[in-house]
Motif scaffolding. Sequence first.
Motif, mmCIF file in Angstrom:
data_model
loop_
_atom_site.group_PDB
_atom_site.id
_atom_site.type_symbol
_atom_site.label_atom_id
_atom_site.label_comp_id
_atom_site.label_asym_id
_atom_site.label_seq_id
_atom_site.Cartn_x
_atom_site.Cartn_y
_atom_site.Cartn_z
ATOM 1 N N VAL A 70 0.836 -1.190 0.000
ATOM 2 C CA VAL A 70 0.000 0.000 0.000
ATOM 3 C C VAL A 70 0.877 1.250 0.000
ATOM 4 O O VAL A 70 2.106 1.180 0.193
ATOM 5 N N ASN A 71 0.249 2.431 -0.239
ATOM 6 C CA ASN A 71 0.950 3.713 -0.150
ATOM 7 C C ASN A 71 0.003 4.760 0.422
ATOM 8 O O ASN A 71 -1.150 4.455 0.759
ATOM 9 N N ASP A 72 0.425 5.997 0.494
ATOM 10 C CA ASP A 72 -0.400 7.058 1.079
ATOM 11 C C ASP A 72 -0.976 8.002 0.044
ATOM 12 O O ASP A 72 -1.376 9.128 0.346
ATOM 13 N N ASP A 73 -1.049 7.565 -1.243
ATOM 14 C CA ASP A 73 -1.577 8.394 -2.320
ATOM 15 C C ASP A 73 -3.088 8.196 -2.440
ATOM 16 O O ASP A 73 -3.547 7.128 -2.874
ATOM 17 N N PRO A 74 -3.916 9.202 -2.091
ATOM 18 C CA PRO A 74 -5.376 9.044 -2.177
ATOM 19 C C PRO A 74 -5.868 8.769 -3.593
ATOM 20 O O PRO A 74 -6.943 8.203 -3.785
ATOM 21 N N ALA A 75 -5.129 9.190 -4.563
ATOM 22 C CA ALA A 75 -5.558 9.005 -5.954
ATOM 23 C C ALA A 75 -5.198 7.630 -6.507
ATOM 24 O O ALA A 75 -5.609 7.276 -7.620
ATOM 25 N N ASP A 76 -4.446 6.868 -5.755
ATOM 26 C CA ASP A 76 -3.983 5.557 -6.238
ATOM 27 C C ASP A 76 -4.891 4.467 -5.663
ATOM 28 O O ASP A 76 -4.740 4.053 -4.517
ATOM 29 N N SER A 77 -5.866 4.025 -6.436
ATOM 30 C CA SER A 77 -6.796 2.968 -5.998
ATOM 31 C C SER A 77 -6.310 1.610 -6.475
ATOM 32 O O SER A 77 -5.909 1.455 -7.641
ATOM 33 N N ILE A 78 -6.386 0.652 -5.593
ATOM 34 C CA ILE A 78 -5.967 -0.696 -5.960
ATOM 35 C C ILE A 78 -6.947 -1.298 -6.962
ATOM 36 O O ILE A 78 -8.162 -1.026 -6.912
#
Length: 329
Positions: A70-78
């Motif tokens: 995971v990461n902390d980018d709100p725009a990056d959806s799995i």
Amino acid sequence: MADAYTRIADAIVPSVYAQYAFEEHVQSLEIYQAGILFSDPAIASKLSMGGRSVDMPGWKDLGNDPSEPVNDDPADSIEMKKVGSRREVAARNVRAQAWGVPDLTSILAGDDPQKLIVKRQTEYWQRANKLTLLGILKGVVADNIANDGGDLVRTTGASIVDTDIIEAAYLMGDRADKFKTIWMHSKQMKALKLADLIDYVPSSQQGGPLIPYYMGLRAVVDDDIPVVAGVYTAFMFKDKAILWNELAVNTEGGPLEFDRKPRQGHGGGVTEMVGRRHFVPHVPGTRFLDASSAGEFATDAELALAANWDRTASSVKAMTFIALKTTEA
């Protein structure tokens, strides 16, 4: 037809000092004690409203996609994954058999064959059901060879040897150690015995028979195993490999019906008996297509046709048996 009845010529008419003897059928029934069959009570409830088959929808397993950090980018959806489905179909079988006995046969034979027919119903239907099961296995294997690359079948082109079981089991890769039973012809068993490869283990019953094992597999020997042009097909099963549900015979006559014909035998009288069974056999991971059945229900010969089967399991590892074909002298 006259030939459909047990006639005087078919019986033994003993002297006053002789006892009427019954010769036990020689076919093996050990397959029913080997833990291969299991039942599902839900099947009977699904058929209570009628129908010739049972739909058994189910979900496929989750895929083998690796987990992702995971990461902390709100725009990056799995990316979302989906769960697939599959549909198995089990066929209802409604079967019958009939026997006729003229009264004169009982009088002259000194014993009543009707009692024998009633007494032997269980054993008869076990033998008949075994032939039905073999028809199903033949059909599933034939479909596998025709449409799935034969990944359920190990063909050696030679007499059975110890390594054949290992090679056959590893058709399922890391599931190779799941097999519990091998169902083979006596000629295959003979070859293994001559090679001193059979172990005998006492049954759980005190004083019971010794049970043969081969490489940890319970060996069931049966000469009804398929033989075609010198090729013998043995089957290796996982535990509880075949679903087999016996259903209640709720028709008016029930599972065994008697009918008197007093005028037949020129007034001597004839008793007719009809035995019936309703059952649902199923190989997990398959679908019965009913693509080539002339009647309402498939015969054993029709069950053995590739056209009537389709594999729904996504992997050979999800199947419950494999076939081993060897050539025996």
